[in-house]
Each structure stands twice: as C-alpha cells, then as structure tokens.
Scaffold this motif. Structure first.
Motif, PDB file in Angstrom:
ATOM      1  N   PHE A 164      16.097  28.583  12.542  1.00  0.00           N
ATOM      2  CA  PHE A 164      16.744  28.825  13.837  1.00  0.00           C
ATOM      3  C   PHE A 164      16.184  27.911  14.921  1.00  0.00           C
ATOM      4  N   ASN A 165      14.984  27.412  14.704  1.00  0.00           N
ATOM      5  CA  ASN A 165      14.377  26.462  15.632  1.00  0.00           C
ATOM      6  C   ASN A 165      15.118  25.132  15.660  1.00  0.00           C
ATOM      7  N   TRP A 166      15.739  24.748  14.534  1.00  0.00           N
ATOM      8  CA  TRP A 166      16.426  23.466  14.426  1.00  0.00           C
ATOM      9  C   TRP A 166      17.939  23.580  14.639  1.00  0.00           C
ATOM     10  N   SER A 167      18.511  24.709  14.298  1.00  0.00           N
ATOM     11  CA  SER A 167      19.955  24.899  14.489  1.00  0.00           C
ATOM     12  C   SER A 167      20.240  26.382  14.731  1.00  0.00           C
ATOM     13  N   LYS A 168      21.076  26.638  15.728  1.00  0.00           N
ATOM     14  CA  LYS A 168      21.486  28.017  16.017  1.00  0.00           C
ATOM     15  C   LYS A 168      22.744  28.391  15.241  1.00  0.00           C
ATOM     16  N   ASP A 169      23.374  27.405  14.593  1.00  0.00           N
ATOM     17  CA  ASP A 169      24.605  27.639  13.834  1.00  0.00           C
ATOM     18  C   ASP A 169      24.243  27.946  12.386  1.00  0.00           C
ATOM     19  N   LEU A 170      23.826  29.200  12.149  1.00  0.00           N
ATOM     20  CA  LEU A 170      23.338  29.590  10.835  1.00  0.00           C
ATOM     21  C   LEU A 170      24.188  30.701  10.229  1.00  0.00           C
ATOM     22  N   ILE A 171      24.349  30.638   8.916  1.00  0.00           N
ATOM     23  CA  ILE A 171      24.947  31.726   8.151  1.00  0.00           C
ATOM     24  C   ILE A 171      24.046  31.984   6.949  1.00  0.00           C
ATOM     25  N   VAL A 172      23.720  33.256   6.729  1.00  0.00           N
ATOM     26  CA  VAL A 172      22.840  33.644   5.636  1.00  0.00           C
ATOM     27  C   VAL A 172      23.672  34.098   4.446  1.00  0.00           C
ATOM     28  N   PHE A 173      23.342  33.574   3.260  1.00  0.00           N
ATOM     29  CA  PHE A 173      24.002  33.952   2.016  1.00  0.00           C
ATOM     30  C   PHE A 173      22.955  34.551   1.088  1.00  0.00           C
ATOM     31  N   THR A 174      23.128  35.827   0.747  1.00  0.00           N
ATOM     32  CA  THR A 174      22.113  36.518  -0.060  1.00  0.00           C
ATOM     33  C   THR A 174      22.466  36.587  -1.538  1.00  0.00           C
ATOM     34  N   ASN A 175      23.649  36.093  -1.917  1.00  0.00           N
ATOM     35  CA  ASN A 175      24.071  36.051  -3.319  1.00  0.00           C
ATOM     36  C   ASN A 175      23.998  37.418  -4.006  1.00  0.00           C
ATOM     37  N   GLY A 176      24.519  38.430  -3.313  1.00  0.00           N
ATOM     38  CA  GLY A 176      24.587  39.761  -3.899  1.00  0.00           C
ATOM     39  C   GLY A 176      23.470  40.696  -3.498  1.00  0.00           C
ATOM     40  N   HIS A 177      22.458  40.172  -2.811  1.00  0.00           N
ATOM     41  CA  HIS A 177      21.343  41.010  -2.378  1.00  0.00           C
ATOM     42  C   HIS A 177      21.695  41.707  -1.060  1.00  0.00           C
ATOM     43  N   GLN A 178      21.437  43.002  -0.983  1.00  0.00           N
ATOM     44  CA  GLN A 178      21.727  43.770   0.224  1.00  0.00           C
ATOM     45  C   GLN A 178      20.537  43.756   1.174  1.00  0.00           C
ATOM     46  N   LEU A 179      20.798  43.436   2.431  1.00  0.00           N
ATOM     47  CA  LEU A 179      19.748  43.403   3.441  1.00  0.00           C
ATOM     48  C   LEU A 179      19.638  44.742   4.156  1.00  0.00           C
ATOM     49  N   PHE A 180      18.428  45.044   4.643  1.00  0.00           N
ATOM     50  CA  PHE A 180      18.266  46.234   5.466  1.00  0.00           C
ATOM     51  C   PHE A 180      19.096  46.093   6.743  1.00  0.00           C
ATOM     52  N   ASN A 181      19.608  47.202   7.222  1.00  0.00           N
ATOM     53  CA  ASN A 181      20.448  47.185   8.416  1.00  0.00           C
ATOM     54  C   ASN A 181      19.726  46.581   9.618  1.00  0.00           C
ATOM     55  N   LYS A 182      18.436  46.875   9.748  1.00  0.00           N
ATOM     56  CA  LYS A 182      17.691  46.337  10.883  1.00  0.00           C
ATOM     57  C   LYS A 182      17.657  44.813  10.856  1.00  0.00           C
ATOM     58  N   VAL A 183      17.477  44.267   9.661  1.00  0.00           N
ATOM     59  CA  VAL A 183      17.445  42.805   9.532  1.00  0.00           C
ATOM     60  C   VAL A 183      18.803  42.221   9.904  1.00  0.00           C
ATOM     61  N   ARG A 184      19.857  42.829   9.386  1.00  0.00           N
ATOM     62  CA  ARG A 184      21.210  42.350   9.706  1.00  0.00           C
ATOM     63  C   ARG A 184      21.472  42.436  11.201  1.00  0.00           C
ATOM     64  N   ASN A 185      21.044  43.529  11.801  1.00  0.00           N
ATOM     65  CA  ASN A 185      21.262  43.698  13.236  1.00  0.00           C
ATOM     66  C   ASN A 185      20.491  42.658  14.042  1.00  0.00           C
ATOM     67  N   ASP A 186      19.258  42.383  13.602  1.00  0.00           N
ATOM     68  CA  ASP A 186      18.455  41.350  14.283  1.00  0.00           C
ATOM     69  C   ASP A 186      19.145  39.996  14.196  1.00  0.00           C
ATOM     70  N   PHE A 187      19.653  39.669  13.010  1.00  0.00           N
ATOM     71  CA  PHE A 187      20.342  38.399  12.831  1.00  0.00           C
ATOM     72  C   PHE A 187      21.615  38.347  13.680  1.00  0.00           C
ATOM     73  N   GLU A 188      22.393  39.419  13.632  1.00  0.00           N
ATOM     74  CA  GLU A 188      23.668  39.424  14.353  1.00  0.00           C
ATOM     75  C   GLU A 188      23.473  39.357  15.858  1.00  0.00           C
ATOM     76  N   SER A 189      22.320  39.863  16.340  1.00  0.00           N
ATOM     77  CA  SER A 189      22.025  39.751  17.773  1.00  0.00           C
ATOM     78  C   SER A 189      21.823  38.298  18.186  1.00  0.00           C
ATOM     79  N   LYS A 190      21.480  37.463  17.195  1.00  0.00           N
ATOM     80  CA  LYS A 190      21.329  36.018  17.435  1.00  0.00           C
ATOM     81  C   LYS A 190      22.582  35.256  16.989  1.00  0.00           C
ATOM     82  N   LYS A 191      23.655  36.014  16.703  1.00  0.00           N
ATOM     83  CA  LYS A 191      24.930  35.440  16.252  1.00  0.00           C
ATOM     84  C   LYS A 191      24.797  34.725  14.911  1.00  0.00           C
TER      85      LYS A 191
END
Length: 301
Positions: A164-191
């Motif tokens: 995120f330090n180098w680019s704010k245009d990020l999309i995370v791909f977990t390849n089937g792994h489910q993330l904790f809601n808090k982590v997803r919320n933290d990421f989504e708060s940063k778009k």
C-alpha cells in the motif's frame, strides 16, 4: 586428489562474496555453480549500491570475472550431489554430478532457497510483472493497479499493508481462503477490494499480467502485483552434516556463519529459508568467509 581450504556450494551473492573474501585471504577455494540461482528469472536487481537496476546474470558475470583474478580460486560448473564427513582425517568429501570427488577442510553452504507458488501459472509472470519483494520491485510498480496473491492471513495482512506504500490501487486475491471480517473491513476502509474466490487462471502476454480470472467467472484487470510463495531449501546437506535447527526451521549459527557442526558454515537465504536481498546476502557471505579464514588461521598458527 587436491585438498581445498574451503568449498563454497552455491554461486548466488552470498557464495560469490564469500569466495572473493577467501580468495583475497589466499585460501584455496572452489565455488560450485549449477546455474539455479533464484533471481535468474528477475529482469533487474535493486537496492545494491553502485549496481542499481543491474540484471542478475550481469551481476554474476562481473563477480565471476573478479574471482578469476585470484589464483587460489577455481570455479566448478557442477552440481554437488553428496557431502560426507571423513571423521578420521577431520575433512569433508564432496561428490559432484560429474562423478568427481573433492576434499576440503571447510564447507560453506550458500545454496539458497527456491519458491513454491499457490498457482502454477504464476511462474509465467514471476520476475516480469509478479514479484515477491516490494523493496526489490515496488518502485517499478508504483501507482499501478496491482494484485496481492496470498493464502495465509498473516501473509495477506503483511504484504497488503506493505505494498500500500507503493500503490493505493490494490486488490487482494486469497484463492479460496476466507479472511476474518475485521481484516476485510480494514482493507475496505482503505478501498482495497478482496476476492476470496478460487483463481481459475492468469492472463497476459510475454510475462506481463493483464487480468486474473476467478472460478466465479469474473475477470479482474490488473497489470502486476506481489505474491507470497513458500520457500524450501533445494537439498538436505545441512541435515546430513548434523547441523542443528531452531523451532522455526532455521539453521542455528553463532551470528557469524558458524553452524553447530564443526567445519560447516552457512550464508545467505539458506540459513533461515527466507527471502533476502542481494546486498544482505552478499554481506552474509563476507561475514561467513571472515569466520572461515579466522578459524583456519587459528587452527594452523
């Protein structure tokens, strides 16, 4: 049969640096190179003062040329297939893929590590548009639409926050792994959008990533990114030579390259089985070589 002061197994930056230091110390040393350096797929190396942007093969060629300046140094373009201890004479016997046997007083293990990826298709793009080290390649991908491909919560969080330090245009791909809601919320708060679908395929041309196709049918445009591979040592030499390991799988050393096995030294990524930079691996090689030379000096004085 010739006897060497030290045999260096592995011609990455750690092994090359160590061999240079030993050559300058007038030690009889040969370095084994089978051309499997992990950075051979990389187009440019970064973060090494005076060598910024150099191709890894050019870096290696320059190093090899410098080694040839020292008459006590030789280069063996072979693969080491077997290492044994001659306890009676306190020496080591090394057998190569050319069925040659070498005798040495000390051994430096600098064989590095290799990657395993969550998707086989990553190999097609690795080193050109997909990378594993933001410090090495983040500058070149700055402000681009990037993918983070990882399957472990800790790795996903670490890599995403770092990139995120180098680019704010990020999309995370977990390849089937489910993330904790808090982590997803933290990421989504940063778009930062998160896709937990299984990745079906990667699309691009000549190593340049263009999109990531998901099992759901979505095809997400991305022009590069970072992946978190798992790493492994390509041989079992440290185990066979009775080096001790810590609980995390790292080879125990004194901090200066000496392992717990007398006469066996380690440098570079081999020690922790973790990725490192060109400049740090080179420094490790120099440090281990200084230990080797000092130990030989004290043994013989």
């Amino acid at each position: 049969m010739e006897k060497y002061d030290c045999i260096v197994i592995g011609a990455g930056p750690a092994g090359l640096s160590a061999t240079l230091t030993l050559g300058r110390a007038r030690r009889k040393v040969t370095i084994f190179d089978n051309g499997t350096n992990r950075n051979r797929v990389t187009q440019e190396s970064h973060g090494f003062l005076t060598r910024e942007g150099i191709k890894p093969q050019e870096f290696k060629n320059i190093a090899m040329k410098e080694l040839k300046s020292y008459p006590s140094v030789s280069i063996s373009n072979e693969t080491v297939i077997e290492v044994n201890k001659d306890d009676q004479n306190d020496l080591f016997l090394i057998k190569s893929s050319n069925n040659k046997t070498y005798i040495t007083e000390k051994i430096l293990l600098a064989t590095g590590i290799q990657e395993e990826f969550p998707l086989t298709q990553i190999r097609q793009y690795y080193g050109k548009s997909l990378f594993s080290c933001p410090y090495c390649d983040g500058w070149e991908l700055r402000d681009k639409p990037l993918a983070i491909i990882a399957e472990n919560d800790e790795h996903i969080i670490h890599m995403t926050k770092l990139v995120f330090n180098w680019s704010k245009d990020l999309i995370v791909f977990t390849n089937g792994h489910q993330l904790f809601n808090k982590v997803r919320n933290d990421f989504e708060s940063k778009k930062i959008k998160v896709y937990t679908d299984v990745i079906e395929d990667l699309h691009g041309d000549n190593g340049n990533l263009e999109s990531i196709e998901l099992e759901s049918g979505d095809n997400i445009l991305r022009s590069g990114g970072f992946v978190v591979p798992s790493f492994y040592r390509p041989n079992k030499f440290a185990e066979q030579l009775n080096c001790q390991f810590d609980k995390n799988g790292g080879i125990i050393t004194d901090g200066a390259g000496r392992t717990t096995a007398n006469g066996i030294y380690i440098a570079g990524e081999t020690e922790k089985a973790e990725s490192s930079s060109l400049i740090i691996a080179s420094a490790d090689g120099n440090k281990a070589a200084s230990s080797i030379n000092m130990d030989i000096t004290l043994d013989r004085f």
